[in-house]
Motif scaffolding. Structure first.
Motif, PDB file in Angstrom:
ATOM      1  N   UNK A 273     -47.564   3.036  48.365  1.00  0.00           N
ATOM      2  CA  UNK A 273     -47.820   4.215  47.581  1.00  0.00           C
ATOM      3  C   UNK A 273     -46.558   5.052  46.985  1.00  0.00           C
ATOM      4  N   UNK A 274     -46.151   5.101  45.997  1.00  0.00           N
ATOM      5  CA  UNK A 274     -45.183   5.552  45.361  1.00  0.00           C
ATOM      6  C   UNK A 274     -45.200   7.151  45.424  1.00  0.00           C
ATOM      7  N   UNK A 275     -46.294   7.645  45.327  1.00  0.00           N
ATOM      8  CA  UNK A 275     -46.623   9.154  45.403  1.00  0.00           C
ATOM      9  C   UNK A 275     -46.241   9.714  46.716  1.00  0.00           C
ATOM     10  N   UNK A 276     -46.747   9.047  47.624  1.00  0.00           N
ATOM     11  CA  UNK A 276     -46.358   9.375  49.047  1.00  0.00           C
ATOM     12  C   UNK A 276     -44.961   9.230  49.590  1.00  0.00           C
ATOM     13  N   UNK A 277     -44.424   8.097  49.113  1.00  0.00           N
ATOM     14  CA  UNK A 277     -43.193   7.549  49.371  1.00  0.00           C
ATOM     15  C   UNK A 277     -42.963   6.600  50.570  1.00  0.00           C
ATOM     16  N   UNK A 278     -43.411   5.382  50.165  1.00  0.00           N
ATOM     17  CA  UNK A 278     -43.424   4.293  50.940  1.00  0.00           C
ATOM     18  C   UNK A 278     -42.619   3.336  50.892  1.00  0.00           C
ATOM     19  N   UNK A 279     -42.047   2.782  51.753  1.00  0.00           N
ATOM     20  CA  UNK A 279     -41.017   1.598  51.768  1.00  0.00           C
ATOM     21  C   UNK A 279     -41.575   0.277  52.510  1.00  0.00           C
ATOM     22  N   UNK A 280     -40.853  -0.738  52.013  1.00  0.00           N
ATOM     23  CA  UNK A 280     -41.256  -2.025  52.811  1.00  0.00           C
ATOM     24  C   UNK A 280     -39.889  -2.409  53.568  1.00  0.00           C
ATOM     25  N   UNK A 281     -40.411  -2.876  54.926  1.00  0.00           N
ATOM     26  CA  UNK A 281     -39.289  -3.517  55.814  1.00  0.00           C
ATOM     27  C   UNK A 281     -39.272  -5.005  55.874  1.00  0.00           C
ATOM     28  N   UNK A 282     -38.149  -5.640  55.047  1.00  0.00           N
ATOM     29  CA  UNK A 282     -38.117  -6.781  55.125  1.00  0.00           C
ATOM     30  C   UNK A 282     -37.135  -7.360  56.134  1.00  0.00           C
ATOM     31  N   UNK A 283     -37.586  -8.684  56.925  1.00  0.00           N
ATOM     32  CA  UNK A 283     -36.700  -9.417  57.739  1.00  0.00           C
ATOM     33  C   UNK A 283     -36.400 -10.586  57.249  1.00  0.00           C
ATOM     34  N   UNK A 284     -35.062 -11.108  57.416  1.00  0.00           N
ATOM     35  CA  UNK A 284     -34.910 -12.634  57.052  1.00  0.00           C
ATOM     36  C   UNK A 284     -33.704 -12.968  57.738  1.00  0.00           C
ATOM     37  N   UNK A 285     -33.167 -14.107  57.346  1.00  0.00           N
ATOM     38  CA  UNK A 285     -32.088 -14.724  58.211  1.00  0.00           C
ATOM     39  C   UNK A 285     -30.780 -15.528  57.234  1.00  0.00           C
ATOM     40  N   UNK A 286     -29.767 -14.888  57.263  1.00  0.00           N
ATOM     41  CA  UNK A 286     -28.574 -15.756  56.819  1.00  0.00           C
ATOM     42  C   UNK A 286     -28.432 -17.143  57.547  1.00  0.00           C
ATOM     43  N   UNK A 287     -28.638 -18.151  57.104  1.00  0.00           N
ATOM     44  CA  UNK A 287     -28.344 -19.450  57.657  1.00  0.00           C
ATOM     45  C   UNK A 287     -27.818 -20.438  56.799  1.00  0.00           C
ATOM     46  N   UNK A 288     -27.697 -21.650  57.267  1.00  0.00           N
ATOM     47  CA  UNK A 288     -27.365 -22.820  56.332  1.00  0.00           C
ATOM     48  C   UNK A 288     -27.892 -22.654  55.128  1.00  0.00           C
TER      49      UNK A 288
ATOM     50  N   UNK B 184     -34.695  -2.065  53.977  1.00  0.00           N
ATOM     51  CA  UNK B 184     -35.743  -1.129  53.665  1.00  0.00           C
ATOM     52  C   UNK B 184     -35.658  -0.420  52.198  1.00  0.00           C
ATOM     53  N   UNK B 185     -36.772  -0.738  51.463  1.00  0.00           N
ATOM     54  CA  UNK B 185     -36.645  -0.288  50.156  1.00  0.00           C
ATOM     55  C   UNK B 185     -37.910  -0.237  49.532  1.00  0.00           C
ATOM     56  N   UNK B 186     -37.908   0.630  48.467  1.00  0.00           N
ATOM     57  CA  UNK B 186     -39.292   0.659  47.549  1.00  0.00           C
ATOM     58  C   UNK B 186     -38.927  -0.016  46.079  1.00  0.00           C
ATOM     59  N   UNK B 187     -37.621  -0.440  45.993  1.00  0.00           N
ATOM     60  CA  UNK B 187     -37.231  -0.963  44.709  1.00  0.00           C
ATOM     61  C   UNK B 187     -37.765  -2.393  44.296  1.00  0.00           C
TER      62      UNK B 187
END
Length: 317
Positions: free
Chosen positions: A246-261, A151-154
């Motif tokens: 929206x950086x003024x409001x303070x949004x974040x993106x939720x990323x989902x991924x996997x560690x695999x081979x 979870x980040x906005x960076x």
């Protein structure tokens, strides 16, 4: 080396130390709230606060590992980077989230809070702070894929996660949002908001995986403007965040991924410095060995209880 191996085999939870170049040491500590002595736990928390004090311009964090709650340290893995003289300079507090799925619970590693002393930035520590712990957990799970959340906005972090893990969604490269992505995101937002300091009033856009007005649950001092959010060298990630959030409001993106081979191979080839690859692989083998050998040691010791097995009674008992 032999002494390190013997100590690691005897531990229930991961506690490994390795070098990162000539100047730094890295210590990875799993669930310290469950086993670490009070004095050592207090010292660890003090090290995290010391790094945070140098990182934040003002204010303080009130959630997670900064809350002073020992219980919050029971479901985290701390990656602590220090200079050779012991001065702490960076950390990642990775959270272990257990989601109640059917038929079995799903474990998700949340990349958590990352902080680096401003004087030590641009020292190529990202491979340690974002991927190393996930890599070692993957080794210990006998190469079974494990879900990773962020979870980040960076923009720099969005790009790093997109490049380091497999099947990451959302991202500027398109990809596919699977049903697993959606169900995991719903469960995370329903029960795990406290992990990343998002208040109950924050919204969640399921179509874009954007958390709206995210900085109201203890993470207020981490909110950034577009100008002071670190950018990625690949502009597509910067453009993606500028369009989505929206950086003024303070949004974040939720990323989902996997560690695999595939992610492990890419991590070793692209992220880990060539001088550190051997040490990382050996450490992974050590962690996996402990997972295999320790149960055998416990099984062979008939004088102590283990799981549902009761100790053997001695003569005359």
């Amino acid at each position: 080396m032999i002494g390190t191996i013997l100590k690691a085999i005897g531990r229930k939870y991961m506690d490994v130390t390795l070098r990162s170049g000539p100047d730094y040491t890295v210590r990875i500590i799993e669930r310290p709230g469950l086993w670490m002595a009070p004095d050592a736990l207090a010292e660890l928390s003090a090290n995290l606060r010391q790094i945070a004090a140098k990182t934040l311009d003002a204010g303080s964090l009130t959630y997670g590992v900064f809350s002073g709650d020992k219980a919050r340290m029971e479901a985290v893995i701390i990656t602590l980077v220090a200079r050779r003289d012991g001065t702490p300079i960076a950390f990642n507090a990775l959270a272990i989230m257990t989601l109640q799925d059917s038929p079995h619970p799903t474990e998700v590693l949340h990349l958590g809070l990352v902080m680096v002393d401003p004087a030590e930035r641009s020292k190529n520590l990202s491979w340690v702070l974002y991927g190393l712990t996930c890599f070692l957990i993957f080794f210990r799970r006998q190469f079974r894929p494990i879900w990773v959340s962020n979870v980040t906005q960076v923009p720099a972090v969005v790009g790093m996660v997109s490049q380091m893990f497999s099947d990451v969604w959302p991202g500027p490269r398109g990809g596919r949002r699977t049903l697993n992505h959606l169900l995991l995101a719903r469960r995370i937002m329903a029960s795990q908001r406290h992990i990343f300091g998002v208040g109950a009033e924050a919204g969640f856009d399921e179509d874009r995986f954007v958390i709206t007005d995210a900085y109201t649950g203890g993470s207020d001092d981490l909110k950034k403007t577009w100008d002071n959010a670190p950018k990625h060298r690949d502009v597509q990630f910067n453009d993606f965040c500028a369009k989505m959030l929206d950086y003024g409001r303070g949004d974040d993106v939720l990323q989902l991924g996997r560690m695999d081979i595939a992610a492990m191979r890419g991590y070793l080839l692209r992220e880990v410095p060539k001088s550190a690859i051997l040490g990382v692989v050996l450490t992974g083998g050590l962690v996996a060995l402990r997972r295999l050998v320790l149960p055998a040691i416990h099984w062979a010791d008939g004088s102590k209880p283990w799981s549902i097995l009761r100790p053997r009674k001695g003569p005359g008992a």
